[in-house]
Design a protein around this motif. Sequence first.
Motif, PDB file in Angstrom:
ATOM      1  N   ASP A  92      10.927   7.193  -6.904  1.00  0.00           N
ATOM      2  CA  ASP A  92      12.323   6.733  -6.895  1.00  0.00           C
ATOM      3  C   ASP A  92      12.871   6.488  -5.491  1.00  0.00           C
ATOM      4  OD1 ASP A  92      12.217   7.068  -9.610  1.00  0.00           O
ATOM      5  OD2 ASP A  92      13.757   8.622  -9.726  1.00  0.00           O
ATOM      6  N   VAL A  93      12.246   7.108  -4.479  1.00  0.00           N
ATOM      7  CA  VAL A  93      12.777   6.993  -3.116  1.00  0.00           C
ATOM      8  C   VAL A  93      12.288   5.721  -2.410  1.00  0.00           C
ATOM      9  CG1 VAL A  93      10.940   8.219  -1.822  1.00  0.00           C
ATOM     10  CG2 VAL A  93      13.323   8.431  -1.111  1.00  0.00           C
ATOM     11  N   ALA A  94      11.299   5.053  -3.012  1.00  0.00           N
ATOM     12  CA  ALA A  94      10.649   3.928  -2.316  1.00  0.00           C
ATOM     13  C   ALA A  94      11.101   2.582  -2.868  1.00  0.00           C
ATOM     14  CB  ALA A  94       9.136   4.052  -2.463  1.00  0.00           C
ATOM     15  N   THR A  95      11.250   1.629  -1.976  1.00  0.00           N
ATOM     16  CA  THR A  95      11.496   0.255  -2.422  1.00  0.00           C
ATOM     17  C   THR A  95      10.319  -0.574  -1.912  1.00  0.00           C
ATOM     18  OG1 THR A  95      13.047  -1.576  -2.469  1.00  0.00           O
ATOM     19  CG2 THR A  95      13.129  -0.224  -0.492  1.00  0.00           C
ATOM     20  N   GLN A  96       9.596  -1.158  -2.862  1.00  0.00           N
ATOM     21  CA  GLN A  96       8.292  -1.743  -2.510  1.00  0.00           C
ATOM     22  C   GLN A  96       8.330  -3.268  -2.471  1.00  0.00           C
ATOM     23  OE1 GLN A  96       5.071  -0.618  -5.143  1.00  0.00           O
ATOM     24  NE2 GLN A  96       3.574  -0.916  -3.519  1.00  0.00           N
ATOM     25  N   LEU A  97       7.579  -3.793  -1.518  1.00  0.00           N
ATOM     26  CA  LEU A  97       7.455  -5.244  -1.392  1.00  0.00           C
ATOM     27  C   LEU A  97       6.700  -5.778  -2.604  1.00  0.00           C
ATOM     28  CD1 LEU A  97       8.062  -7.564   0.554  1.00  0.00           C
ATOM     29  CD2 LEU A  97       5.807  -7.223   1.552  1.00  0.00           C
ATOM     30  N   ARG A  98       7.326  -6.706  -3.320  1.00  0.00           N
ATOM     31  CA  ARG A  98       6.719  -7.236  -4.556  1.00  0.00           C
ATOM     32  C   ARG A  98       6.182  -8.643  -4.325  1.00  0.00           C
ATOM     33  NH1 ARG A  98       6.802  -2.646  -7.976  1.00  0.00           N
ATOM     34  NH2 ARG A  98       8.329  -1.389  -6.928  1.00  0.00           N
ATOM     35  N   ASP A  99       5.426  -9.142  -5.317  1.00  0.00           N
ATOM     36  CA  ASP A  99       4.844 -10.487  -5.202  1.00  0.00           C
ATOM     37  C   ASP A  99       5.899 -11.557  -4.936  1.00  0.00           C
ATOM     38  OD1 ASP A  99       2.402  -9.472  -5.576  1.00  0.00           O
ATOM     39  OD2 ASP A  99       2.259  -9.966  -7.717  1.00  0.00           O
ATOM     40  N   CYS A 100       7.122 -11.334  -5.454  1.00  0.00           N
ATOM     41  CA  CYS A 100       8.181 -12.333  -5.287  1.00  0.00           C
ATOM     42  C   CYS A 100       8.687 -12.376  -3.832  1.00  0.00           C
ATOM     43  CB  CYS A 100       9.341 -12.024  -6.222  1.00  0.00           C
ATOM     44  SG  CYS A 100      10.041 -10.395  -5.924  1.00  0.00           S
ATOM     45  N   GLY A 101       8.200 -11.464  -2.973  1.00  0.00           N
ATOM     46  CA  GLY A 101       8.601 -11.466  -1.555  1.00  0.00           C
ATOM     47  C   GLY A 101       9.788 -10.560  -1.273  1.00  0.00           C
ATOM     48  N   ALA A 161       6.357   6.065 -10.591  1.00  0.00           N
ATOM     49  CA  ALA A 161       6.077   7.206  -9.701  1.00  0.00           C
ATOM     50  C   ALA A 161       4.570   7.492  -9.691  1.00  0.00           C
ATOM     51  CB  ALA A 161       6.865   8.434 -10.145  1.00  0.00           C
ATOM     52  N   ASN A 162       3.956   7.473 -10.878  1.00  0.00           N
ATOM     53  CA  ASN A 162       2.515   7.735 -10.970  1.00  0.00           C
ATOM     54  C   ASN A 162       1.712   6.610 -10.322  1.00  0.00           C
ATOM     55  OD1 ASN A 162       3.052  10.054 -12.414  1.00  0.00           O
ATOM     56  ND2 ASN A 162       2.982   8.998 -14.371  1.00  0.00           N
ATOM     57  N   LEU A 163       2.161   5.396 -10.582  1.00  0.00           N
ATOM     58  CA  LEU A 163       1.449   4.216 -10.064  1.00  0.00           C
ATOM     59  C   LEU A 163       1.442   4.198  -8.538  1.00  0.00           C
ATOM     60  CD1 LEU A 163       0.517   1.447 -11.496  1.00  0.00           C
ATOM     61  CD2 LEU A 163       2.559   0.534 -10.458  1.00  0.00           C
ATOM     62  N   GLN A 164       2.608   4.416  -7.941  1.00  0.00           N
ATOM     63  CA  GLN A 164       2.695   4.374  -6.476  1.00  0.00           C
ATOM     64  C   GLN A 164       1.954   5.556  -5.841  1.00  0.00           C
ATOM     65  OE1 GLN A 164       6.925   3.856  -5.701  1.00  0.00           O
ATOM     66  NE2 GLN A 164       6.630   1.646  -5.560  1.00  0.00           N
ATOM     67  N   ALA A 165       1.946   6.700  -6.542  1.00  0.00           N
ATOM     68  CA  ALA A 165       1.171   7.843  -6.041  1.00  0.00           C
ATOM     69  C   ALA A 165      -0.307   7.455  -5.978  1.00  0.00           C
ATOM     70  CB  ALA A 165       1.374   9.041  -6.961  1.00  0.00           C
ATOM     71  N   GLY A 166      -0.760   6.724  -6.969  1.00  0.00           N
ATOM     72  CA  GLY A 166      -2.152   6.258  -7.001  1.00  0.00           C
ATOM     73  C   GLY A 166      -2.433   5.258  -5.888  1.00  0.00           C
ATOM     74  N   ILE A 167      -1.481   4.383  -5.634  1.00  0.00           N
ATOM     75  CA  ILE A 167      -1.654   3.381  -4.566  1.00  0.00           C
ATOM     76  C   ILE A 167      -1.809   4.095  -3.224  1.00  0.00           C
ATOM     77  CG2 ILE A 167      -0.472   1.528  -3.285  1.00  0.00           C
ATOM     78  CD1 ILE A 167       0.734   0.620  -5.965  1.00  0.00           C
ATOM     79  N   PHE A 168      -0.936   5.092  -2.999  1.00  0.00           N
ATOM     80  CA  PHE A 168      -1.002   5.888  -1.756  1.00  0.00           C
ATOM     81  C   PHE A 168      -2.384   6.536  -1.616  1.00  0.00           C
ATOM     82  CE2 PHE A 168      -0.895  10.509  -0.995  1.00  0.00           C
ATOM     83  CZ  PHE A 168      -0.857  10.508   0.394  1.00  0.00           C
ATOM     84  N   ASN A 221       0.828  -1.220   0.000  1.00  0.00           N
ATOM     85  CA  ASN A 221       0.000   0.000   0.000  1.00  0.00           C
ATOM     86  C   ASN A 221       0.857   1.263   0.000  1.00  0.00           C
ATOM     87  OD1 ASN A 221      -2.508  -1.368   0.174  1.00  0.00           O
ATOM     88  ND2 ASN A 221      -2.079  -1.787   2.336  1.00  0.00           N
ATOM     89  N   CYS A 222       2.152   1.101  -0.178  1.00  0.00           N
ATOM     90  CA  CYS A 222       3.112   2.215  -0.151  1.00  0.00           C
ATOM     91  C   CYS A 222       3.268   2.835   1.239  1.00  0.00           C
ATOM     92  CB  CYS A 222       2.777   3.294  -1.192  1.00  0.00           C
ATOM     93  SG  CYS A 222       3.192   2.740  -2.843  1.00  0.00           S
ATOM     94  N   TYR A 272       3.854   7.487   4.168  1.00  0.00           N
ATOM     95  CA  TYR A 272       3.945   6.694   2.942  1.00  0.00           C
ATOM     96  C   TYR A 272       5.160   7.178   2.144  1.00  0.00           C
ATOM     97  CZ  TYR A 272      -0.964   5.447   3.865  1.00  0.00           C
ATOM     98  OH  TYR A 272      -2.120   4.986   4.434  1.00  0.00           O
ATOM     99  N   ALA A 273       5.583   6.354   1.195  1.00  0.00           N
ATOM    100  CA  ALA A 273       6.635   6.813   0.273  1.00  0.00           C
ATOM    101  C   ALA A 273       6.296   6.293  -1.115  1.00  0.00           C
ATOM    102  CB  ALA A 273       8.006   6.325   0.715  1.00  0.00           C
ATOM    103  N   ALA A 274       6.671   7.066  -2.142  1.00  0.00           N
ATOM    104  CA  ALA A 274       6.367   6.683  -3.527  1.00  0.00           C
ATOM    105  C   ALA A 274       7.449   7.211  -4.455  1.00  0.00           C
ATOM    106  CB  ALA A 274       5.011   7.257  -3.935  1.00  0.00           C
TER     107      ALA A 274
END
Length: 411
Positions: A279-288, A299-306, A266-267, A275-277
């Motif tokens: 280039d500064v964020a490292t996000q937990l992905r499906d691969c774990g 950047a746009n995608l994570q802003a939307g998630i936030f 959820n960022c 929250y962070a979104a």
Amino acid sequence: MSQNGIETIVIVGAGQAGASAILELRANKYEGKIILVGDETHLPYERPPLSKDVILKPEETKIEILSEEKLAELGVEHIRGNGVVKIHSDAKTVELKNGEIVAFDKLLLATGGAARRLPNFDALGKHVYTLRNLEDSQALVPVLQAGRRIVLIGGGVIGLELASSARSKDCIVTVIEMGPMVMGRSSPRVLSEFLLAQQRLAGVDVRLSTSIADCKLDGEEVVITLEGGEELRADAVVYGIGIVPNAQLAVDAGLDVDFAIKVNDNCQTSHPDIYAAGDVATQLRDCGNHRRVETWENANLQAGIFARHVMDVEHPTPNPAWFWTDQLNINYQFVGDMAASEWMVRGEIKPELAAESSFVLFGVTDGVIVGGITVNAAKEMRHLKKLISKNAAFEADKYLDLSQDLRKLVK
Ligand SMILES: Cc1cc2nc3c(=O)[nH]c(=O)nc-3n(C[C@H](O)[C@H](O)[C@H](O)COP(=O)(O)OP(=O)(O)OC[C@H]3O[C@@H](n4cnc5c(N)ncnc54)[C@H](O)[C@@H]3O)c2cc1C
């Protein structure tokens, strides 16, 4: 007025993710206060044109994401040229450079990154440049002039885009890349070879697997000594060797940071209201694993998630990751997994005839299409996105047959 217990959202960083978060918050019916805090004095702007049109067509290039009128219409308070210097996470306030304290209910850190430095080059004091912001790009306009010898350090996206812009301005260009491939982090070998061929055909002297032993100034020239002893003389050097995420605020606030700010799907950082979104964020992905993605789309995608998370709106299934680069009048678009085990070509790769070279690459792992690249074939990109999203099985007789319309095959 409080919505979901939120009265004020503070966004730190008026770049791609910060601007996009504003649009997403309003699109998701957030009516409360938004305060955008930027350390730059500009209105939010896009960075992709900085290595391309801002240098080539400075007068006619518009990079603004949100105008002053639009920010007013969206009811945003924009604090410019006065960055955040400290987060007081318990008090839920941020402290600005001028000492002002701003309270938040939710905070988004969208602080991007800074060019990774080469101290021995910086120590030369002049004729050495990096590229991250508008001023950096504008500074290159008078530098990239016909006949000038420009050495670019780093054969990644920025290095190759700059090489392309510098050649358009008739500079004498050398690219020094430490690794064995150009764009080695983001492109499979087959495409990397095509990119390299294009640069060389355009007259760029690309040195692969090349390390620098020393650099010095000799009058107005920068002298670079390569590991093998060869000396290169340049009128200017631009280096693009990656970025360092602007994560110090998060480190000082005691948030979980591993080079970049760690966020969940959820960022959210390790503090539930921060929250962070981008280039500064490292996000937990499906691969774990956590992964940082340095693209405009991410950047746009994570802003939307936030925005959706704070508004309690479900996230749509994300599309496979996409990015593009424009080099030497060729448009390249990438989607999905660039580490696919095999790459298959639809069309003909004609390095010598770049203008006519239009092809599609399918990245296949275990018989499934997991990645795709279009070269001067942007209209095929949405079909590739669909095939990857559907985990479509790769069928060479169908997908590599140019007489078959990809659009029809996707259905
Ligand atoms: C030259 C260049 C070309 C690119 N080309 C492409 C491309 O072709 N395709 C593609 O997909 N991507 C491209 N990118 C990448 C893309 O632009 C970035 O991934 C995107 O801008 C990231 O957005 P962001 O909001 O995380 O960071 P940014 O857009 O960098 O915004 C961060 C903002 O936060 C500010 N800030 C930092 N610290 C503070 C603080 N303490 N207080 C207040 N403000 C602060 C920064 O000054 C900056 O304004 C390119 C990037 C560059 C630099």
